[in-house]
Enzyme design. Structure first.
Site, mmCIF file in Angstrom:
data_model
loop_
_atom_site.group_PDB
_atom_site.id
_atom_site.type_symbol
_atom_site.label_atom_id
_atom_site.label_comp_id
_atom_site.label_asym_id
_atom_site.label_seq_id
_atom_site.Cartn_x
_atom_site.Cartn_y
_atom_site.Cartn_z
ATOM 1 N N ASP A 436 0.865 -1.182 0.000
ATOM 2 C CA ASP A 436 0.000 0.000 0.000
ATOM 3 C C ASP A 436 0.905 1.237 0.000
ATOM 4 O O ASP A 436 1.598 1.509 0.982
ATOM 5 C CB ASP A 436 -0.872 -0.043 1.274
ATOM 6 C CG ASP A 436 -1.912 1.073 1.309
ATOM 7 O OD1 ASP A 436 -1.677 2.111 0.650
ATOM 8 O OD2 ASP A 436 -2.925 0.913 2.006
ATOM 9 N N HIS A 437 0.878 1.955 -1.088
ATOM 10 C CA HIS A 437 1.820 3.068 -1.246
ATOM 11 C C HIS A 437 1.499 4.251 -0.334
ATOM 12 O O HIS A 437 2.299 5.165 -0.183
ATOM 13 C CB HIS A 437 1.819 3.511 -2.718
ATOM 14 C CG HIS A 437 3.126 4.107 -3.160
ATOM 15 N ND1 HIS A 437 4.089 4.535 -2.279
ATOM 16 C CD2 HIS A 437 3.640 4.334 -4.400
ATOM 17 C CE1 HIS A 437 5.124 5.023 -2.953
ATOM 18 N NE2 HIS A 437 4.877 4.905 -4.243
ATOM 19 N N ARG A 438 0.326 4.222 0.296
ATOM 20 C CA ARG A 438 0.021 5.285 1.253
ATOM 21 C C ARG A 438 0.838 5.105 2.518
ATOM 22 O O ARG A 438 1.081 6.039 3.272
ATOM 23 C CB ARG A 438 -1.472 5.261 1.629
ATOM 24 C CG ARG A 438 -2.391 5.621 0.487
ATOM 25 C CD ARG A 438 -3.825 5.347 0.846
ATOM 26 N NE ARG A 438 -4.043 3.939 1.170
ATOM 27 C CZ ARG A 438 -5.226 3.419 1.497
ATOM 28 N NH1 ARG A 438 -6.280 4.205 1.560
ATOM 29 N NH2 ARG A 438 -5.346 2.134 1.755
#
Ligand code: CAO
Length: 464
Positions: A436-438
């Site tokens: 999850d790039h967040r």
């Protein structure tokens, strides 16, 4: 003076012999203009037939299940808004046309003034000509108006949603766009329960629920995939999806829509690890278990998760905090005849290789027999999806949200590797981590996979 009128099915385009699925009025009911009287259902759509008049239902001439077409008599109505033989129209003349049957053309232009002679040739909307005169209560407008010309129904307006009026009203009240709701009723009709489930899931998860919405159309602003009749192109067979496929499909769809994910690819030299695994084979056989690569991957993953705790975490519901887990429960994707399930091995950090191998054997067997309990599939902090036993050189697993990362493992292969000035055969394991790039940056992901590779290349490190 009582005026009794026939109320017939208006022009409904190409639809013929359409079944009645709902009757919203009964004899004695007072109805308004445009109030839905009955709902028809064709193969793909439901449509309301609204009342062309205000009045009291005298005789209901149809019942649920009847098949009707344009011109079929629905009921007799005693008109109420009648003054001296004149039927009064609703305040705005445009409303004469039932909303569900609005023609594709704009509203009928109002004449400035009509002569009394109009009385004899006007007709109520969408039914045969009668001697009824339509009047307008707006003093600025002429008292006697001709009805708009009979317009065929724009059937494109009724293709969706596939729901009865009560459900549509409920959806309107709740602000739900019915095209987003998957119907569980006959022929996919949306029921009240479907709307409730939809709302519940939107409220609790903040997403369009995958279980009820395989979004064939337009949900969340996503362009709909066109519905195609494939039989036009050749022979087809329609098979229902298994329950597991529907559930796992909803879950991956939800993750796909919610998680901005990236996949980092890497590989590990597992030559020594494989030798060690083979060394364990005899001992494992005595214990009646098989130690596959997966047991090592579980242990190595825990080592990497300990080193990089952000991978063993979840975003909180408000997306403002990272909840870092101090436990290491790892989900393992298992391929079963009915679809993908993900049982969870708890406290991997406290378990040895043989224990893990034994547990893997038990849960994958249970999974294939469909005997996993819901609790055995809950609580994972990280997931491994191994396709190594099958093949492939790499793939992009979908993050199992709300987890933030997943390890995908492909099949190891002997490859020539340049070492100490010569090419030597080494067993190379390709793997990937989707994240999850967040929560995780690309650099952190590269560090994580490099560390995993390092551990797998030298499993003695697991002891440290
Ligand atoms: N490279 C080479 N060989 C591998 C390997 C790898 N990475 N991983 C496993 N193997 C070998 C095993 O050693 C075993 O060899 P033998 O038959 O010679 O003993 C063989 O492949 C079969 O292994 P397995 O698949 O039965 O066992 P496993 O522990 O590796 O995996 C399980 C167990 C349950 C994860 C697996 O059976 C499975 O269901 N995998 C599919 C998961 C899946 O569908 N993922 C996709 C989800 S995302 O869409």
């Amino acid at each position: 003076m009582a005026i009794i009128k026939d109320v017939k099915v208006p022009d409904i385009g190409d639809f013929k012999n359409v079944g009645i699925i709902e009757i919203m009025v009964k004899s004695g009911d007072q109805v308004k203009v445009d109030q839905p009287l009955i709902t028809l259902e064709s193969d793909k759509a439901t449509m309301d037939i609204p009342s062309p008049y205000a009045g009291v239902v005298k005789d209901l001439l149809v019942k649920v299940g009847d098949k009707i077409s344009e011109g079929s008599l629905i009921l007799m109505m005693e008109l109420t808004d009648v003054v001296g033989g004149v039927v009064t129209a609703p305040p705005e003349t445009e409303q004469i046309q039932p909303t569900a049957l609005k023609p594709s053309t704009p509203s009928y232009p109002l004449p400035e003034r009509e002569s009394e002679s109009v009385r004899s040739r006007v007709s109520p909307p969408l039914v045969e000509n009668t001697n009824i005169v339509v009047t307008n209560t707006d003093p600025r407008r002429p008292r006697f108006l001709p009805s708009p010309p009979v317009q065929p129904m724009d059937t494109s307006l009724i293709q969706k949603p596939h729901a009865g009026p009560a459900v549509r009203q409920m959806a309107r009240e709740l602000g739900v766009e019915l095209t987003r709701v998957k119907g569980s009723g006959p022929k996919g009709r949306v029921l009240k329960e479907d709307v409730k489930t939809f709302v519940k899931q939107v409220m609790t998860e903040g997403t369009v629920p995958g279980v009820v919405v395989p979004l064939t159309g337009g949900g969340m602003g996503i362009p709909p995939v066109p519905e195609i009749d494939f039989s036009k192109f050749g022979e087809i067979e329609t098979r229902p999806l298994s329950r597991i496929k529907k559930l796992s499909g909803a879950s991956v769809y939800r993750s796909w829509l919610n998680v901005p994910q990236v996949t980092q690819f890497d590989e590990a030299d597992i030559t020594e690890l494989e030798d060690f695994r083979k060394d364990l084979a005899e001992e494992a056989k005595k214990r009646n278990i098989k130690v596959t690569m997966l047991a090592f991957l579980l242990k190595a993953s825990v080592a990497a998760l300990k080193q990089f705790p952000d991978f063993n975490a979840s975003l909180d519901a408000r997306k403002e905090n990272l909840i870092v887990k101090k436990y290491y429960h790892l989900g393992v994707a298992v391929d079963t005849p009915n679809g993908l399930v993900v049982p969870v091995i708890r406290e991997v950090n406290f378990k040895g290789l043989f224990d893990l191998a034994a547990e893997l054997g038990v849960i994958s067997q249970k999974a294939r027999e469909g005997k996993l309990s819901p609790t055995e599939m809950q609580g994972a902090s990280f997931t491994i999806s191994s396709l190594g036993g099958i093949g492939g050189t790499g793939f992009t697993p979908i993050v199992n949200a709300p987890e933030v990362a997943i390890l995908g493992v492909s099949r190891s292969q002997l490859q020539p590797v340049y070492q100490n000035n010569q090419l030597v055969p080494r067993l190379i394991l390709p793997f990937s981590v989707s994240y999850d790039h967040r929560v995780i940056d690309g650099a952190a992901a590269a560090r994580f996979t490099s560390y995993l590779s390092f551990i797998l290349s030298d499993v003695r490190r697991l002891l440290l």
